[in-house]
Design an enzyme around this catalytic site. Structure first.
Site, short mmCIF file in Angstrom:
data_model
loop_
_atom_site.label_atom_id
_atom_site.label_comp_id
_atom_site.label_asym_id
_atom_site.label_seq_id
_atom_site.Cartn_x
_atom_site.Cartn_y
_atom_site.Cartn_z
N HIS A 160 0.55 -0.87 0.11
CA HIS A 160 -0.25 -0.06 0.06
C HIS A 160 1.06 1.40 0.28
O HIS A 160 0.58 2.44 -0.45
CB HIS A 160 -0.92 0.11 1.27
CG HIS A 160 -1.52 -1.01 1.14
ND1 HIS A 160 -3.07 -1.31 0.21
CD2 HIS A 160 -1.65 -2.20 2.50
CE1 HIS A 160 -3.43 -1.64 1.04
NE2 HIS A 160 -3.10 -2.77 1.59
N ASP A 196 -2.60 -10.68 -2.86
CA ASP A 196 -3.51 -9.79 -0.94
C ASP A 196 -4.68 -9.59 -1.96
O ASP A 196 -5.51 -9.01 -2.79
CB ASP A 196 -2.27 -8.91 -0.86
CG ASP A 196 -3.03 -7.96 0.77
OD1 ASP A 196 -3.59 -7.14 0.46
OD2 ASP A 196 -1.92 -8.60 1.27
N HIS A 198 -6.20 -7.29 -0.84
CA HIS A 198 -6.49 -5.36 -0.82
C HIS A 198 -5.75 -5.01 -2.08
O HIS A 198 -4.30 -6.17 -2.51
CB HIS A 198 -5.59 -4.80 0.42
CG HIS A 198 -7.19 -5.32 2.03
ND1 HIS A 198 -6.47 -6.81 2.14
CD2 HIS A 198 -8.13 -4.54 2.17
CE1 HIS A 198 -7.80 -6.62 3.51
NE2 HIS A 198 -7.96 -5.60 3.15
N ASP A 285 -4.04 -12.55 3.31
CA ASP A 285 -5.95 -12.33 3.47
C ASP A 285 -6.80 -12.93 2.26
O ASP A 285 -8.02 -12.33 3.16
CB ASP A 285 -5.59 -11.21 4.22
CG ASP A 285 -4.81 -10.13 2.80
OD1 ASP A 285 -4.72 -10.61 2.07
OD2 ASP A 285 -4.87 -9.05 2.96
#
Length: 347
Positions: A160, A196, A198, A285
């Protein structure tokens, strides 16, 4: 497969995270690393090594100098301002404000360099981020030296982190730093595959106008999932980078049959692009019981993911990103690695 790890990643032990209007203990915690290490040892995956120290130069190759200086000094500046708690941003240069002048006050600088409010900065954050990027660089250096796969047990995660913003528990973009290092060492084109849940908004932003890094991300649809403002399928790159950014946004509830079709498309694109190194932003995740995600992958599905990655036949480095179902994070992360090794033996 070698695992690279440093106890220095534990120097960041934040106490607060903003979640659904509450301040809670962060989902991203040092215990995640310990559980993965335990599983690495239980499975006999391979030796665990301390990383080399690479300094700031590789960080500055992808991150803005002012941003790096901010991360280095933030905690001391925050405490010097008389603040008692951890550093959490509360104001941003929103659409109706100017974003071309960096404030002098720590509260303003914190908001200027933040992309979200959930991630606090605490004592030890800079030191842990430095150790995390050293882990990534040591892992990719090992792969570059002999072609052998390696696992970087990075913490904090990195995907991120944009060139000049932190958030989503990320401060320095480990995968981007490793990719740039590989290019400097002679790689022609690097693939970064982000699995991931996200979207890896920071990795996309750093390489969006470049054709020497192919970025492909499988993630929750940004219309409903963090980080919300990047990760749509029509974001395909800019200028020379056109076609070298591939997003696969998927709806909540996605299980492996649908997810794996997107994976196969991403792997085909990596083959077509002629990449000579694969970096895997290994977030686990997407697991069905992860507390802050919404996909339905099982632990066995992560083993199959590893097998399919081995099918590319590329030198491969894995770098830990997310994964917050703490009891299963070690099982799921190592399942990818053992699945990769099994797939490589069968190839």
């Amino acid at each position: 497969m070698l695992t690279f790890h440093s106890d220095a990643t534990g120097r960041r032990r934040a106490r607060t995270e903003l979640d659904e209007g509450r301040l809670v203990a962060p989902y991203e915690c040092p215990e995640r690393v310990e559980l993965v290490l335990d599983r690495v040892r239980q499975t006999g995956l391979g030796d665990i090594r301390e990383p080399e120290t690479f300094g700031l130069s590789p960080v500055l190759a992808v991150h803005d100098r002012g941003y790096v200086d901010f991360i280095a000094a933030c905690w001391d500046d925050w405490r010097a301002a008389g603040h008692a708690g951890e550093a959490i941003p509360s104001i941003w240069p929103a659409r109706t404000m100017r974003g071309d002048v960096v404030p002098e006050h720590i509260d303003g600088r914190l908001g200027y360099y933040a992309l979200a409010a959930e991630t606090s900065i605490c004592e030890g954050t800079f030191e842990a981020a430095m150790a995390s990027k050293d882990i990534a660089l040591s892992a990719v250096s090992h792969t570059l030296a002999g072609g052998e796969p390696a696992f970087g047990l990075c913490r904090p995660p990195g995907h991120h982190a944009a060139s000049d913003q932190f958030g989503g528990y990320c401060f320095f973009n480990n995968a981007a730093i490793a990719a740039q290092h590989a290019l400097a060492r002679g790689a022609r084109r690097v693939a970064i595959l982000d699995v991931d849940f996200h979207h890896g908004n920071g990795t996309q932003q750093i390489f969006y106008a470049r054709d020497d890094v192919l970025f492909a991300s499988l993630h929750g649809d940004p219309r409903t999932c963090f980080p919300y403002f990047l990760g749509h399928a029509d974001e395909t790159g800019r200028g020379r980078g056109e076609g070298f950014n591939r997003n696969y946004p998927l709806p909540p509830g996605t299980a492996f049959d649908t997810w794996s079709r997107a994976l196969d498309d991403a792997l085909a694109r990596i083959r077509e692009a002629g990449c000579d190194l694969l970096l895997v932003s290994l977030g686990v995740d997407a697991f069905e019981h992860d507390p802050i995600s919404a996909f339905k992958l099982t632990s066995d599905d992560f083993t199959e993911l590893g097998r399919r990655l081995a099918g590319l036949g590329l030198p491969t480095t894995f770098l830990l990103e997310g994964g917050y179902a703490v009891e299963e994070i070690g099982l799921n992360a190592v399942n990818v690695l053992t699945g990769f090794e099994a797939g490589a033996r069968q190839a």
